[in-house]
Design an enzyme around this catalytic site. Structure first.
Site, PDB file in Angstrom:
ATOM      1  N   ASN A   1      10.893   0.625   3.527  1.00  0.00           N
ATOM      2  CA  ASN A   1       9.621   0.884   4.191  1.00  0.00           C
ATOM      3  C   ASN A   1       9.858   1.952   5.250  1.00  0.00           C
ATOM      4  OD1 ASN A   1       6.820   0.072   4.295  1.00  0.00           O
ATOM      5  ND2 ASN A   1       7.233  -0.662   6.364  1.00  0.00           N
TER       6      ASN A   1
ATOM      7  N   GLN B   1       0.174  -5.622  -4.325  1.00  0.00           N
ATOM      8  CA  GLN B   1      -1.070  -5.877  -3.593  1.00  0.00           C
ATOM      9  C   GLN B   1      -2.078  -4.772  -3.871  1.00  0.00           C
ATOM     10  OE1 GLN B   1       1.447  -6.298   0.168  1.00  0.00           O
ATOM     11  NE2 GLN B   1      -0.156  -7.761   0.554  1.00  0.00           N
TER      12      GLN B   1
ATOM     13  N   CYS C   1     -25.350  -4.365 -15.951  1.00  0.00           N
ATOM     14  CA  CYS C   1     -24.906  -4.718 -17.305  1.00  0.00           C
ATOM     15  C   CYS C   1     -25.930  -4.229 -18.340  1.00  0.00           C
ATOM     16  CB  CYS C   1     -24.757  -6.229 -17.392  1.00  0.00           C
ATOM     17  SG  CYS C   1     -24.407  -6.862 -19.031  1.00  0.00           S
TER      18      CYS C   1
ATOM     19  N   PHE D   1      -6.861   2.064   2.841  1.00  0.00           N
ATOM     20  CA  PHE D   1      -8.124   1.872   3.573  1.00  0.00           C
ATOM     21  C   PHE D   1      -7.959   0.965   4.776  1.00  0.00           C
ATOM     22  CE2 PHE D   1      -8.986  -2.383   2.087  1.00  0.00           C
ATOM     23  CZ  PHE D   1      -8.472  -2.440   0.798  1.00  0.00           C
ATOM     24  N   ARG D   2      -6.827   0.226   4.839  1.00  0.00           N
ATOM     25  CA  ARG D   2      -6.591  -0.650   6.001  1.00  0.00           C
ATOM     26  C   ARG D   2      -5.867   0.088   7.129  1.00  0.00           C
ATOM     27  NH1 ARG D   2      -4.045  -2.536   2.215  1.00  0.00           N
ATOM     28  NH2 ARG D   2      -4.888  -3.932   0.664  1.00  0.00           N
TER      29      ARG D   2
ATOM     30  N   CYS E   1     -27.445  -7.712 -20.080  1.00  0.00           N
ATOM     31  CA  CYS E   1     -28.301  -8.695 -19.397  1.00  0.00           C
ATOM     32  C   CYS E   1     -28.861  -8.197 -18.068  1.00  0.00           C
ATOM     33  CB  CYS E   1     -27.528 -10.001 -19.186  1.00  0.00           C
ATOM     34  SG  CYS E   1     -26.396  -9.966 -17.796  1.00  0.00           S
TER      35      CYS E   1
ATOM     36  N   ALA F   1       0.805  -1.224   0.000  1.00  0.00           N
ATOM     37  CA  ALA F   1       0.000   0.000   0.000  1.00  0.00           C
ATOM     38  C   ALA F   1       0.838   1.273   0.000  1.00  0.00           C
ATOM     39  CB  ALA F   1      -0.932   0.003   1.211  1.00  0.00           C
TER      40      ALA F   1
ATOM     41  N   HIS G   1      -4.309  -8.816  -5.971  1.00  0.00           N
ATOM     42  CA  HIS G   1      -5.689  -8.560  -5.559  1.00  0.00           C
ATOM     43  C   HIS G   1      -6.550  -8.026  -6.694  1.00  0.00           C
ATOM     44  CE1 HIS G   1      -4.006  -8.237  -1.202  1.00  0.00           C
ATOM     45  NE2 HIS G   1      -4.276  -9.477  -1.546  1.00  0.00           N
TER      46      HIS G   1
HETATM   47 ZN    ZN Z   1     -24.331  -9.083 -18.405  1.00  0.00          ZN
END
Ligand code: ZN
Length: 249
Positions: free
Chosen positions: A221, A106, A157, A36-37, A160, A25, A124
């Site tokens: 870090n 990540q 969507c 956000f963590r 659909c 992050a 992720h």
């Molecule tokens: Zn769809």
């Protein structure tokens, strides 16, 4: 900035045949994308949404309270104005110069690709890609953010009517095994691993770096990590400042 650390890092990279980068992050926060963590992220989530980030970004929340899920997602994981920072730019430059074989990240913001990096394993997933959960039609971010395509924050969507979800791994979902395997292979093949912007306590980071069997591990870090003792070089500085010092901008 400590000059001996910078010149040692430059020497290590020059002497290495295969360098890989593992980023957390901290790489994105330097582009003003909040983690956000983090403690403040956790607090804000509870205050505003009444749940923790882990709950809000969970498969359970997506299934049962999609309005809440998408509201949190759109308000906290998408930063349209974010631009690659010196770390992204230096890493892309390293790859072009043949000094970097792979980036494992990540983060889900796609900024490494924006900066020009090609071999990027996104553990992720990415918020640059969305797809219909029913028919799998792919949509871009503009579609997902346009209220005309949404029903109370939930993008639908156009073909659909299914929910258009981010190609991001939610809490409670399994990681994409092909990507994890490719990331593990890249780390195993490296003789130098640079780890930046992560405290290495979050799964799967800690597990993945165990695949490294090369000669030099470098940790960049701002704070200490549980792996400092295993590293050949530890630099407690901004990842962008360090990498741009070595590779320019
Ligand atoms: Zn769809």
């Amino acid at each position: 900035m400590s000059e001996p650390s910078i010149s040692k890092l430059a020497e290590i990279i020059k002497a290495s045949k295969n360098t890989a980068f593992f980023g957390g992050a901290g790489v994105s926060t330097e582009s003003n994308i909040p983690d956000f963590r983090s403690e403040s992220g956790l607090y804000a989530a509870q205050e505003i949404y009444g749940a923790s980030p882990e709950e809000l970004l969970s498969r359970r929340c997506y299934d049962r309270k999609p309005e809440l899920f998408f509201r949190y997602y759109k308000e906290n994981l998408i930063y349209l104005d974010a631009k690659p920072n010196p770390a992204h730019i230096a890493l892309a430059k390293m790859e072009r110069s043949g000094l970097l074989s792979a980036i494992i990240t990540q983060n889900v913001d796609g900024l490494h690709q924006t900066a020009g990096s090609k071999t990027v394993y996104e553990l992720h997933g990415t918020n640059a890609r969305h797809y219909c959960a029913l028919c799998r039609k792919v949509y871009d971010l503009d579609y997902v953010l346009d209220p005309a395509n949404c029903d109370n924050f939930v993008p639908k969507c156009g073909t659909c009517g299914g929910i258009v979800r981010p190609d991001v791994v939610l809490y409670g979902e399994t990681l994409n095994w092909d990507i994890v395997q490719a990331a593990a292979d890249a780390i195993a093949a490296a003789d130098c691993l640079i780890v930046g912007g992560t405290s290495l306590v979050v799964y799967p980071a800690a597990g993945l770096i165990q695949y490294f069997g090369g000669s030099n591990m470098v940790l960049i870090n701002k704070s200490d990590t549980p792996y400092d003792g295993y590293a050949d070089l530890v630099i407690n500085e901004s990842i962008g400042a360090v990498l741009s010092e070595v590779f320019g901008n």
